[in-house]
Every structure is written in C-alpha cells, then in structure tokens.
Design an enzyme around this catalytic site. Structure first.
Site, PDB file in Angstrom:
ATOM      1  N   LEU A 314       0.835  -1.199   0.000  1.00 54.87           N
ATOM      2  CA  LEU A 314       0.000   0.000   0.000  1.00 54.87           C
ATOM      3  C   LEU A 314       0.871   1.250   0.000  1.00 54.87           C
ATOM      4  O   LEU A 314       1.899   1.316   0.693  1.00 54.87           O
ATOM      5  CB  LEU A 314      -0.920   0.004   1.221  1.00 54.87           C
ATOM      6  CG  LEU A 314      -1.902  -1.167   1.331  1.00 54.87           C
ATOM      7  CD1 LEU A 314      -2.829  -0.978   2.519  1.00 54.87           C
ATOM      8  CD2 LEU A 314      -2.713  -1.330   0.043  1.00 54.87           C
ATOM      9  N   GLY A 354       2.867  -8.908   6.447  1.00 56.80           N
ATOM     10  CA  GLY A 354       3.189  -8.048   7.580  1.00 56.80           C
ATOM     11  C   GLY A 354       2.983  -6.598   7.227  1.00 56.80           C
ATOM     12  O   GLY A 354       3.234  -6.179   6.094  1.00 56.80           O
ATOM     13  N   GLY A 355       2.521  -5.799   8.204  1.00 57.41           N
ATOM     14  CA  GLY A 355       2.294  -4.387   7.948  1.00 57.41           C
ATOM     15  C   GLY A 355       1.272  -4.185   6.847  1.00 57.41           C
ATOM     16  O   GLY A 355       0.162  -4.707   6.895  1.00 57.41           O
ATOM     17  N   ASP A 356       1.654  -3.425   5.823  1.00 59.72           N
ATOM     18  CA  ASP A 356       0.742  -3.155   4.698  1.00 59.72           C
ATOM     19  C   ASP A 356       1.198  -3.886   3.436  1.00 59.72           C
ATOM     20  O   ASP A 356       0.896  -3.455   2.331  1.00 59.72           O
ATOM     21  CB  ASP A 356       0.656  -1.652   4.442  1.00 59.72           C
ATOM     22  CG  ASP A 356       2.021  -1.036   4.128  1.00 59.72           C
ATOM     23  OD1 ASP A 356       3.040  -1.707   4.382  1.00 59.72           O
ATOM     24  OD2 ASP A 356       2.066   0.097   3.642  1.00 59.72           O
ATOM     25  N   GLU A 357       1.893  -5.013   3.592  1.00 59.63           N
ATOM     26  CA  GLU A 357       2.390  -5.762   2.448  1.00 59.63           C
ATOM     27  C   GLU A 357       1.613  -7.076   2.303  1.00 59.63           C
ATOM     28  O   GLU A 357       1.478  -7.837   3.262  1.00 59.63           O
ATOM     29  CB  GLU A 357       3.883  -6.064   2.607  1.00 59.63           C
ATOM     30  CG  GLU A 357       4.501  -6.675   1.357  1.00 59.63           C
ATOM     31  CD  GLU A 357       6.006  -6.853   1.494  1.00 59.63           C
ATOM     32  OE1 GLU A 357       6.645  -7.175   0.483  1.00 59.63           O
ATOM     33  OE2 GLU A 357       6.527  -6.664   2.611  1.00 59.63           O
TER      34      GLU A 357
END
Length: 451
Positions: A314, A354-357
């Site tokens: 993102l 993980g995170g926005d991946e």
C-alpha cells in the site's frame, strides 16, 4: 408318614442347596460389581484429573505461542517506525504480551504437570528469556536511532529463536499427547486386571453363574473397551472418535467427560493450526502458509502452467494511521484483504506478509497474459474509496509481478517480486511492474508471439 417326612426332608435339603448356590452366585456378582465399580470410580477420577490438566496446559501454551508471535511482529514494526504515537503503540503491545506470557507461564507451573513437562516448560521459559534479550538489544538500538543495527539484531537472532520457540512448543504439545497415550495404556492395564479378577470369581460359580457373568462382563467390559479404543485413537492423533454411552452411572460419566475433553482438545488443536498459518487481523494466510502453497504449486509451474507471485504494497499507509488513527488503518487493511480475495480464484492464495504488504499466488493460470489481467484488475479494485467513521479512505497500491517456472528457489521468486514492487513504487506508485528476470523475458516473448 415316615416316607412323607423323608421326602420333605430331602426336598428341604435340595432347596437349601439351591438357596446356597443362589447366595454364592449373588455373592460372586456382588463381588464382581464392587470390584468393577471401585475400578471405574478410580478410572473416572484419574481420567478427569489427567485431561483437565492436559487441556488447561494446552490452552495456556497456545496463548503463549500466539503472544510470542504477536510480540515478534510488534518488535519489527517498532524498529521500522519513527518515534511518536505509532511507535508507542507497538511498545504497549510488547509490554502487554510480555505480561500475558509471564501470566500463562506462571499458571503452567502450578497445574500439576509431570516432571518431564516441567522440564520442557523450563526450557521454553529459557528460550523466551533469550528472545527478550535479543529483543531488548534491538529496541535499545532503535531508540538510539540505529535502525540498521536494530533490524540486523532482530532478523538475525529472532529467526533462530523463533524456531527454538516453535520447537519447544511442539515438544510440549507432543508430551501432552504422550500423556494421553500413557493414560490409555494405564486404562487398558486396569481393564485387563479387572477382567481377570472378575473371570476368576465367575469361574467358581455353576452354569448359571457363568451365564450371568457373561452378561455382567458385557455390561461392564464393553464400555471400558470402547473407552480404551477411543483413548488409543487419541494417542495416534485421531480426535474424531467419540464414546457412545447413554448411561447415568460412572461409566456414562466417564464417557461424557472424555467426549467433552476430546471436543476441547480438537478445538484447541484446530485453533493452534489456524493461528500458526493465518494472519490475526485479516484472516489471510501468513508467510508460512504462503511458502507451503508455493511448494504445492511447484508441480504446475514445472509442467508449464503459468504460476505467478504478486507482491502488493500500500502507498501512503502510514499517513492513514497518522491522520485517521490505527482503527482506520486496520479497517483499510481488512478492506484490501477482502478485495484481493474477491479478485482471485479459490485455488489462488492471498497472504498478508506483515504491515501493509500482501502477496497473491496465482497457481496455474490458463495463459500467461492472464497474469497481467489479474494484476490490473486487482490494482483497480484496490483503488476504490471506502468509508470509515465518516472519513473517506482511498487506498493506493504498487504491485510487483514475478513469473515462476518452478526451478527458481522460492526465496529468489519472492525477491524478484519484491524488486518489481519497489520498481513500481519508484516509477510513480499506483502501478504494476514486472520482475526483470529470464522468466519475465520468456513471458514477453510468448506475449509478442501470440500478438
């Protein structure tokens, strides 16, 4: 008159003998019943204690394993984030999971585990201490502004420690299953001794006693054998079988208690498996499950069916969290996950790394040009605005695509897709880029030939 008295006396003696035999038979069955009931009461008490201890231990260990996983993700996010509210929230998660881990480990030490299980618990606690030492070193480096050192500490040390945590947890779970197996063997041995003693008592009686003893054996031994059979299946890892006893006595109580325990065990095992292979926020596959699906897709790739890895990152996600709060960020991640799932087939895999991946595995497309079509369709779907608490959120994403022939190692495939994704970001974001690899060149030649 004398003959009548003699016949009456003889009849009385026969009646007395019949009564004596009846009393002996009654005594035999009474003794058999007492022995059986005493054994059953002891078995019920032992099984109830054993399964309650094992189920509680399994639930606690599952919670600890989940907390460790959440903490590892939060530590990495802490290191990669800048000082401020975002980093403080990860620090709170780290503190909360530390507290939860300590609480569950303390609880495990007082629930009646065996000496071997206590030893495994001490080994696991030592592994947690190792993880915290590496974690604290990384956090100190991050607070000092040395993110490269912090990331190096976490990525180098935590991988080995994470495997150690998993091994210790798996060893603990194996010991709990072994405890169930030991319980099954003890139950089988007790049932054999009970059957032998009952057989000895019943052998003393006459034909009537033998016939009645068969009925008693069927009444008492058959349920025990069924329970032992179920326990033996549990020891082999089969939790699907249940004891079918519609009784109100101790045997029925033991069967119901065992069925309830098996239901809890099965639910805990399923939850453990799901948590170990799925992301907690979005419900998507995690990195471990993605690698497993990639291994399964290798056959399609080698046979010539197009297989592709899409990495989706993102754009501007941090600003969403900073401006609208973490609840909005979580909402946006959930929406992205739903749109990615809606845009692929059931045989494809969508994972959150993980995170926005995110990652999308396209397993066996009809034609190679379909990969571009899917990537474009997903990118367009992601950019549709969404509402959250009155605020309009417009997600943007960059997509990296890497085709796979099944021969390139999985890590290299992921690296190629990652390079392509960063190329998309540096090329203006909100676009699709392909990995500059021989597989991509072959794809271009195939597309040009079809055109």
């Amino acid at each position: 008159m004398y003959d009548r008295m003699r016949r009456w006396t003889a009849d009385r003696r026969i009646a007395t003998k019949i009564m004596s035999v009846s009393l002996v038979v009654t005594a035999i069955f009474t003794a058999s019943g007492v022995v059986g009931l005493l054994n059953l009461r002891r078995l019920v008490a032992e099984q109830d204690h054993e399964y309650k201890v094992n189920v509680v231990a399994l639930a606690r260990m599952t919670a600890v394993r989940s907390a460790v996983g959440s903490q590892q993700e939060s530590v990495l996010s802490y290191i990669l984030s800048e000082p401020g509210f975002y980093r403080d929230s990860y620090a709170e998660i780290i503190a909360e999971t530390d507290k939860a881990i300590d609480t569950d480990v303390r609880a495990l030490t007082v629930i009646g585990l065996s000496a071997a299980e206590h030893e495994s618990l001490r080994s696991f606690a030592a592994t947690i201490t190792m993880w915290r030492t590496a974690r604290d070193a990384a956090l100190d480096a991050a607070r000092d502004g040395d993110q490269r050192k912090a990331a190096s500490v976490v990525l180098v040390r935590s991988e080995a420690i994470a495997r150690a945590v998993k091994d210790r947890a798996s060893s603990f779970l194996d010991q709990l299953v072994d405890a169930v197996d030991d319980g099954a063997r003890r139950t089988r041995a007790n049932s054999v001794r009970t059957a032998q003693l009952m057989g000895l008592l019943l052998a003393i009686g006459a034909l009537a006693a033998v016939l009645l003893s068969v009925l008693a054996a069927r009444t008492i031994s058959r349920p025990l054998r069924e329970v032992v059979d179920v326990l033996a299946r549990v020891a082999r890892g089969d939790l699907s079988r249940r004891v079918e006893l519609d009784r109100a006595d101790e045997v029925g109580q033991m069967g119901r208690s065992l069925n309830e325990t098996l239901g809890v065990l099965r639910g805990v095992f399923e939850e453990v498996h799901h948590r170990a292979s799925h992301d907690g926020l979005t419900g998507l596959a995690n990195r471990a499950l993605l690698r497993e699906r990639l291994g399964a897709a290798r056959g399609n790739a080698r046979s010539g069916l197009p297989v592709a890895m899409l990495l989706v990152d993102l754009d501007g996600f941090k600003q969403v969290n900073d401006v609208h709060g973490h609840a909005a960020g979580d909402h946006l991640l959930t929406v992205v996950a739903e749109r990615l799932l809606a845009g692929v087939r059931a045989c494809d895999t969508v994972a959150r790394l993980g995170g926005d991946e995110f990652a999308v595995l396209l397993d066996g497309m009809d034609a190679r040009e379909d990969v571009d079509a899917v990537a474009g369709r997903l990118l367009a779907a992601l950019q549709v605005p969404t509402e959250h608490n009155g605020a309009t959120l417009t997600p943007r994403a960059s997509v990296g695509v890497s085709l796979w022939d099944g021969e390139v190692p999985i890590d290299e495939l992921m690296h190629d897709a990652d390079v392509a994704m960063y190329a998309a970001k540096t090329g203006g974001k909100g676009r699709v880029a392909h990995a500059p690899c021989p597989q991509r060149a072959a794809y271009r030649n195939a597309s040009a030939g079809s055109a």
